[in-house]
Design an enzyme around this catalytic site. Structure first.
Site, short mmCIF file in Angstrom:
data_model
loop_
_atom_site.label_atom_id
_atom_site.label_comp_id
_atom_site.label_asym_id
_atom_site.label_seq_id
_atom_site.Cartn_x
_atom_site.Cartn_y
_atom_site.Cartn_z
N ARG A 139 0.80 -1.23 0.00
CA ARG A 139 0.00 0.00 0.00
C ARG A 139 0.83 1.27 0.00
NH1 ARG A 139 -3.00 -3.78 1.77
NH2 ARG A 139 -1.02 -4.34 2.69
N LYS A 185 25.55 -3.71 -1.91
CA LYS A 185 27.01 -3.65 -2.08
C LYS A 185 27.67 -2.93 -0.92
CE LYS A 185 26.59 -3.10 -7.10
NZ LYS A 185 26.85 -2.11 -8.18
N ARG A 216 11.39 3.92 2.86
CA ARG A 216 11.09 2.97 3.95
C ARG A 216 12.35 2.20 4.25
NH1 ARG A 216 5.95 -0.97 4.38
NH2 ARG A 216 5.12 1.05 5.02
C1 NCD Z 1 1.98 -0.90 8.15
C2 NCD Z 1 3.48 -0.71 8.26
O1 NCD Z 1 4.19 -0.92 7.28
O2 NCD Z 1 3.90 -0.34 9.34
N1 NCD Z 1 1.54 -1.10 6.86
C3 NCD Z 1 1.27 0.00 6.08
O3 NCD Z 1 2.11 0.81 5.81
N2 NCD Z 1 0.00 0.16 5.67
C4 NCD Z 1 1.43 -1.86 9.11
C5 NCD Z 1 2.00 -3.26 9.15
O4 NCD Z 1 2.91 -3.59 8.39
O5 NCD Z 1 1.50 -4.02 9.96
#
Ligand code: NCD
Length: 304
Positions: A51, A80, A101
């Site tokens: 998502r 690397k 992320r």
């Molecule tokens: C969440 C996350 O990545 O923290 N997911 C998300 O971004 N919708 C929740 C999860 O992974 O449980």
């Protein structure tokens, strides 16, 4: 140039503006189709996502912009041994804004210090997830018509659930919000969050292992997945994973206007029998994530 690492970097007024903008995008999507023409978003995802990454990408495309990036650390030069700082320094020359992320807490903050374009934290380890919080706030405001005077229950993995940490920090700033923290003893909300947010602001909260005891008071039930990837050993995960499974029976003493949220992905903590209950909001919530990210991208790129 501004980044978004922690939801607390946005004022309540700015959050209200983002929500208003997202609502306008939902009502008039055609007015936004060229807002980010010739702009590029880089999605640097060192950890799995469906998502968050795809809604960021869809958001940029719907604004007329373009997207580049990678969806796993293994396919980037991190494999690397390249540092996050070096990666974003270089990517700053390829894109106008970065969504990142990373499994390590603080990595997006470090990235924002090396980048010359805005960096958005799209989830850092078990720490924070501000754009999920914006998604959650948009959902709550559309469902309830307000963000104050609410009782919200957080259920499941409150220790490692970064979406919970960010949403508590955000909700704590609205008037008369009460919190119920429902988790197994081992997965309680970290004490630094309890101290720095709930106790510091003298907010009303209860901590319990028993969902049914608080269910009748809840306006919102925020369910979460037990965060398997953050456990040190599999046995603990297996012992705790089925602590709370929301079924129609468990909703018997819930309010008829309850809103059930979940950031998703769901494993088994909400029975699929609940999906058709009008109180289930989690699929709508995932859709709203795209619109609020459109509003956020425009804000950080200073597009009017
Ligand atoms: C969440 C996350 O990545 O923290 N997911 C998300 O971004 N919708 C929740 C999860 O992974 O449980």
């Amino acid at each position: 140039m501004r980044s978004l690492i922690d939801i607390q970097q946005l004022s309540v007024e700015e959050i209200d503006e983002l929500i208003a903008k997202a609502n306008d995008i939902i009502a008039h999507p055609e007015a936004y189709r060229e807002k980010c023409k010739y702009k590029k978003l880089a999605t640097l995802f060192f950890e799995p996502s469906t998502r968050t990454r795809l809604s960021f990408e869809a958001a940029m495309y719907e604004l007329g912009g373009q997207v580049l990036g990678f969806s796993e650390a293994q396919s980037s030069s991190a494999a690397k041994g390249e540092s996050v700082s070096d990666t974003v320094r270089v990517v700053s020359g390829y894109a106008d804004i970065i969504a990142m992320r990373h499994p390590k807490e603080g990595a997006p903050l470090v990235a924002s210090m090396a980048a010359t374009v805005p960096v958005i934290n799209a989830g850092d380890g078990g720490h924070l997830h501000p754009t999920q919080t914006l998604t959650d706030l948009l959902t709550i405001s559309r469902e309830k018509g307000r963000l104050d005077n609410l009782t919200i229950g957080f259920c499941g993995d409150l220790k490692f659930g970064r979406t919970v940490h960010s949403l508590i920090a955000a909700m704590a700033r609205y008037e008369n919000v009460k919190f119920a923290l429902i988790s197994p003893a081992e997965l309680k909300l970290p004490s630094y969050i309890k101290k720095e947010i709930l106790q510091e602001k003298k907010l009303e909260y209860i901590q319990t292992t028993d969902l049914s005891s608080v269910m009748p008071q809840l306006d919102i039930l925020y369910m979460t997945r037990v965060q398997r990837e953050r456990f040190f050993n599999e046995e603990d995960y297996l012992r705790l994973k089925d602590s709370y499974i929301l079924t129609p029976q468990k909703l018997e003493n819930a309010r008829s206007d309850l809103s059930i949220l979940h950031p998703l992905p769901r494993v088994n903590e909400i029975s699929t029998a609940i999906d058709s209950d009008p109180r289930a909001c989690y699929f709508k919530q995932a859709l709203y994530g795209k619109y609020i990210r459109m509003a956020l991208i425009m804000k950080l790129l200073e597009v009017e």
